[in-house]
Design a protein around this motif. Structure first.
Motif, PDB file in Angstrom:
ATOM      1  N   ILE C 166       0.848  -1.194   0.000  1.00 36.61           N
ATOM      2  CA  ILE C 166       0.000   0.000   0.000  1.00 36.61           C
ATOM      3  C   ILE C 166       0.884   1.244   0.000  1.00 36.61           C
ATOM      4  CG2 ILE C 166      -1.647   1.359   1.333  1.00 36.61           C
ATOM      5  CD1 ILE C 166      -2.926  -1.171   2.266  1.00 36.61           C
ATOM      6  N   CYS C 167       1.961   1.167   0.778  1.00 42.73           N
ATOM      7  CA  CYS C 167       2.866   2.314   0.844  1.00 42.73           C
ATOM      8  C   CYS C 167       3.507   2.588  -0.509  1.00 42.73           C
ATOM      9  CB  CYS C 167       3.974   2.075   1.864  1.00 42.73           C
ATOM     10  SG  CYS C 167       3.378   2.103   3.556  1.00 42.73           S
ATOM     11  N   GLN C 168       3.686   1.525  -1.283  1.00 41.16           N
ATOM     12  CA  GLN C 168       4.271   1.735  -2.598  1.00 41.16           C
ATOM     13  C   GLN C 168       3.220   2.154  -3.613  1.00 41.16           C
ATOM     14  OE1 GLN C 168       6.629  -1.686  -3.694  1.00 41.16           O
ATOM     15  NE2 GLN C 168       7.378  -1.848  -1.606  1.00 41.16           N
ATOM     16  N   GLU C 169       2.057   2.504  -3.111  1.00 43.09           N
ATOM     17  CA  GLU C 169       0.973   3.008  -3.948  1.00 43.09           C
ATOM     18  C   GLU C 169       0.523   2.013  -5.008  1.00 43.09           C
ATOM     19  OE1 GLU C 169       1.115   7.387  -4.861  1.00 43.09           O
ATOM     20  OE2 GLU C 169       3.159   7.096  -4.159  1.00 43.09           O
ATOM     21  N   LYS C 170       0.608   0.729  -4.688  1.00 42.71           N
ATOM     22  CA  LYS C 170       0.113  -0.251  -5.646  1.00 42.71           C
ATOM     23  C   LYS C 170      -1.411  -0.320  -5.551  1.00 42.71           C
ATOM     24  CE  LYS C 170       4.114  -2.138  -6.938  1.00 42.71           C
ATOM     25  NZ  LYS C 170       5.054  -2.941  -6.170  1.00 42.71           N
ATOM     26  N   THR C 171      -2.041  -0.672  -6.676  1.00 43.74           N
ATOM     27  CA  THR C 171      -3.501  -0.793  -6.655  1.00 43.74           C
ATOM     28  C   THR C 171      -3.883  -2.109  -5.982  1.00 43.74           C
ATOM     29  OG1 THR C 171      -3.567  -1.973  -8.738  1.00 43.74           O
ATOM     30  CG2 THR C 171      -3.685   0.425  -8.841  1.00 43.74           C
ATOM     31  N   SER C 172      -5.168  -2.200  -5.635  1.00 46.45           N
ATOM     32  CA  SER C 172      -5.626  -3.433  -4.973  1.00 46.45           C
ATOM     33  C   SER C 172      -5.358  -4.645  -5.850  1.00 46.45           C
ATOM     34  CB  SER C 172      -7.125  -3.333  -4.678  1.00 46.45           C
ATOM     35  OG  SER C 172      -7.345  -2.302  -3.748  1.00 46.45           O
ATOM     36  N   LYS C 173      -5.528  -4.452  -7.165  1.00 48.59           N
ATOM     37  CA  LYS C 173      -5.314  -5.571  -8.094  1.00 48.59           C
ATOM     38  C   LYS C 173      -3.868  -6.064  -8.012  1.00 48.59           C
ATOM     39  CE  LYS C 173      -7.463  -6.569 -12.511  1.00 48.59           C
ATOM     40  NZ  LYS C 173      -7.884  -6.052 -13.771  1.00 48.59           N
ATOM     41  N   GLU C 174      -2.938  -5.081  -8.046  1.00 43.65           N
ATOM     42  CA  GLU C 174      -1.529  -5.466  -8.010  1.00 43.65           C
ATOM     43  C   GLU C 174      -1.181  -6.155  -6.694  1.00 43.65           C
ATOM     44  OE1 GLU C 174      -0.005  -1.568  -8.684  1.00 43.65           O
ATOM     45  OE2 GLU C 174       0.352  -1.891 -10.806  1.00 43.65           O
ATOM     46  N   ILE C 175      -1.732  -5.608  -5.609  1.00 40.68           N
ATOM     47  CA  ILE C 175      -1.451  -6.215  -4.301  1.00 40.68           C
ATOM     48  C   ILE C 175      -1.993  -7.641  -4.272  1.00 40.68           C
ATOM     49  CG2 ILE C 175      -1.820  -6.046  -1.826  1.00 40.68           C
ATOM     50  CD1 ILE C 175      -2.101  -3.062  -2.130  1.00 40.68           C
ATOM     51  N   ALA C 176      -3.239  -7.783  -4.782  1.00 32.79           N
ATOM     52  CA  ALA C 176      -3.860  -9.119  -4.777  1.00 32.79           C
ATOM     53  C   ALA C 176      -2.970 -10.097  -5.521  1.00 32.79           C
ATOM     54  CB  ALA C 176      -5.236  -9.034  -5.421  1.00 32.79           C
ATOM     55  N   HIS C 177      -2.448  -9.652  -6.637  1.00 39.02           N
ATOM     56  CA  HIS C 177      -1.583 -10.524  -7.442  1.00 39.02           C
ATOM     57  C   HIS C 177      -0.356 -10.944  -6.658  1.00 39.02           C
ATOM     58  CE1 HIS C 177      -0.001 -12.097 -11.211  1.00 39.02           C
ATOM     59  NE2 HIS C 177       1.149 -11.555 -10.900  1.00 39.02           N
ATOM     60  N   GLU C 178       0.257 -10.003  -5.965  1.00 34.93           N
ATOM     61  CA  GLU C 178       1.501 -10.311  -5.259  1.00 34.93           C
ATOM     62  C   GLU C 178       1.321 -11.252  -4.080  1.00 34.93           C
ATOM     63  OE1 GLU C 178       4.644  -6.761  -6.040  1.00 34.93           O
ATOM     64  OE2 GLU C 178       4.835  -8.391  -4.609  1.00 34.93           O
TER      65      GLU C 178
END
Lengths: 254, 219, 222
Positions: C166-178
């Protein structure tokens, strides 16, 4: 040497000396006039700039206090309307977004006119904020290092320097097509040295000055001159632009 | 008031000081001032050639006649470099062309090149004085802060002093006033002092030549 | 919250006060008991009515919001103060937070967000406006504001990883993927994290993360 020649010789010497004295007096008088003229011009420019800055401050404050508040209330009221009809609620949402955009633009304009940070937290902070806001738009990158710099200048000097930097960077944004700007500020014992460089397409100095184009070169130069500083501009077509500005720190500025 | 002739000669060679400093600064300074450095070297060379001609040929007429034409060209080049960007350098070409014409008429047609001929010298001295006055005027009208330390100002002041005296001095020769050698010697003495003063100014000027072009806008 | 939230609002522009009244008067559970038109007025009214929440403008005549906040909190530290500001880059926001405010709102926030802010602060959380700019987050981080002094949130490894992303300003989609979870799970996690950390708003998570060393500035937050 005959006595007549001697007389002629002495006459000539005296004539030459008198002429030399006249010439010297003439030059002195002209120099004094020039100095006076310069002072008058400086005062005139100073007054104009002061009036300009006051007006900017006033407009920024009015934008903020008057216009922005009313628009905010409008947004708040609109956002409170409960609308079940799909098309109507879409319109409402659009209206709210437009108002938000308008407010954002007002904030940007007000910030450009009179950066509040300048008055409150000083030149270095204001410059940092300014560079960051440009970097955030991602149109180009400004490389700078303001760490540990502290300047205690009189408010008018701070605003002149801020405007000089602001104008130079706006010129770069508007005309140069550059992708990077380097900014450097050094505090030396009796002066401040500012270097601003971009990798854009540069311009032909002589042509620009002749045609009196925008480029606010005049504005930049007037402010540098008011501060008693010197400006060195190195640029040509396809060579980018390189500003070097030196401003002496007089006792009256601190 | 008789002054040792050799001492006078030394005064003339003070141009060497400016020339030597010029060698050291040549690379650093603004390109538009380089013709002036060139001028100091030329002047030094002229003095040496002059000395040689005095010893070998017992007449300095030919070499000084030629020298004045070259000096005129170099100094016109200097003014062209200073004013070329905003004005037109065509003016200086015309001046040199006219000057050459005058020189030819003076040295080859009316008189002989083996005489010290004055018409051309008066002509080019007056032209240079005018250009110098014009240059100083330009300096006065831009926003220069301290004009006295400005290299251009010092150079032009040197030119005005030297060439106006030269013009007046040459009139005596033009008019063929046949006065005694003593009289001419005295006039020449004053000339050497004027030369000394302008050489000192040139040296100061070479020290003051700026390295970077300041940005100046006229009013 | 079965009790009605008592509120005092303060702004030198009466237009805005009217706007607040108009949208909040029909909201159940929230009641505006007094208006103030400057900082001095605010302190007096706060002392008199003892509200739960104070919504106040920052720049006001006579006494500004910052001084007023300090004073009214001295009399009654239980009051939750929310700052109102026109500009999202107003550095005064930080001064308000340092003076004891528990959150801030842009004046053009929608009704929903205003209600959310009130409820968050009433529940002793910190509210960070949704439109917090990067610049403002940086300024807050540079300040002395730290509401997490007594925070003892226990976070699982995956939660920590999500916070970093979240701190790296990733979107929810990107976070979900990771982290190999679904989008919707991530959204739910965001909400749960905010409750755990007692903050509201993405900026709040970032501030918590950096204050507590979970994420270091420079790891992609230049």
């Amino acid at each position: 040497m005959h006595s007549e020649e001697a007389k002629v010789y002495i006459a000539l010497l005296i004539a030459a000396t008198v002429l030399a004295i006249i010439l010297a007096l003439f030059i002195l008088a002209t120099l004094r006039q020039q100095k006076k003229h310069r002072q008058l011009q400086q005062e005139k420019i100073n007054a104009e700039i002061k009036a300009l800055e006051n007006e900017r401050r006033r407009v920024a404050r009015d934008l903020h206090d008057e216009v922005a508040v009313i628009l905010s209330v409008a947004k708040v009221e609109l956002s409170a309307i409960e609308e079940t009809d799909k098309t109507k609620s879409k319109s409402l949402l659009k209206a709210c977004n437009y108002i938000d955009d308008g407010l954002e633009k007002i904030r940007a304009i007000a910030r450009d006119l009179m950066p509040v940070a300048l008055e409150k937290k000083g030149l270095i902070s204001a410059l940092g904020d300014f560079f960051e806001s440009i970097n955030d738009t991602q149109t180009l990158i400004i490389e700078y290092d303001l760490l540990g710099l502290e300047l205690n200048l009189v408010e008018s000097a701070q605003i002149h320097i801020y405007r000089i930097v602001q104008e130079i960077i706006h010129n770069s944004l508007k005309y140069s097509g550059a992708s990077k700007i380097w900014f450097d500020l050094k505090r030396e014992t009796a002066s401040i040295a500012i270097d601003i460089k971009d990798n854009g397409k540069g311009f032909n100095q002589a042509k620009v000055i002749k045609e009196n184009n925008g480029l606010g070169l005049h504005n930049i130069y007037s402010r540098v001159e008011l501060l008693g500083g010197d400006m060195y501009l190195d640029t040509d077509e396809e060579k980018g632009v390189n500003y070097h500005i030196e401003i002496p720190i007089k006792k009256s500025y601190e | 008031m008789i002054i040792n002739y050799d001492l006078l000669l030394i005064f003339s060679y003070t141009i060497a000081l400016a020339a030597i400093i010029g060698i050291f600064r040549y690379k650093q300074i603004l390109k538009s001032y380089r013709p002036f450095i060139f001028f100091t070297w030329l002047a030094l060379l002229g003095e040496i050639v002059n000395l040689l001609c005095t010893k070998l040929l017992h007449s300095t007429a030919v070499d000084t006649n030629i020298y004045t034409l070259i000096e005129f060209g170099v100094l016109l080049w200097l003014f062209a470099c200073w004013n070329g960007t905003y004005g037109s350098s065509k003016l200086y070409y015309y001046l040199f062309a006219i000057g050459t014409l005058v020189w030819v008429i003076d040295n080859l047609m009316i008189y002989n090149i083996h005489n010290e001929n004055s018409i051309f010298r008066i002509f080019y001295s007056l032209v240079l004085v005018y250009l110098s006055i014009d240059q100083i005027n330009q300096l006065l009208f831009n926003r220069e802060r301290n004009i006295v330390y400005n290299s251009k100002f010092i150079i032009c002041a040197g030119f005005i002093i030297y060439f106006s005296y030269k013009a007046t001095f040459e009139i005596f020769f033009l008019v063929h006033v046949n006065w005694s050698l003593d009289f001419y010697k005295k006039i020449f003495t004053v000339f050497v002092f004027v030369n000394l003063v302008s050489n000192i100014l040139y040296t100061l000027a070479v020290l003051c030549i700026p390295k970077k072009q300041k940005f100046i806008l006229p009013y | 919250m079965s009790n009605t939230i008592k509120m005092v609002i303060a702004d030198d522009h009466s237009v805005y006060l009217e706007g607040l009244h108009s949208i909040l008067h029909s909201v159940p559970g929230i009641s505006i008991v007094a208006d103030a038109i400057n900082g001095d007025d605010l302190v007096k009214k706060a002392a008199k009515f003892q509200p739960d929440i104070v919504l106040t403008d920052i720049t006001m005549p006579v006494k500004n919001g910052i001084v007023a906040t300090r004073e009214l909190l001295k009399h009654n530290p239980a009051i939750g103060v929310i700052a109102l500001t026109v500009s999202g880059e107003d550095t005064n926001i930080v001064d308000m937070l340092e003076a004891g405010a528990s959150g801030y709102l842009l004046k053009n926030s929608a009704k929903q967000e205003i209600i959310e802010a009130i409820q968050t602060v009433y529940g002793h959380g910190t509210y960070y406006c949704k439109n917090t700019s990067r610049q403002l987050t940086k300024i807050i981080l540079k300040s002395r504001f730290n509401p997490f002094e007594n925070a003892n949130a226990i976070l699982s490894d995956v939660e920590v990883q999500v916070i970093k992303l979240i701190c790296q300003e990733k979107t929810s989609k990107e976070i979900a993927h990771e982290v190999h979870l679904s989008d919707r799970t991530i959204e739910a996690w965001r909400a749960r994290l905010q409750e755990k950390l007692k903050v509201r708003g993405t900026a709040g998570i970032v501030v918590y993360a950096i204050r507590n060393g979970i994420f270091k500035v420079g790891d992609d937050m230049k």
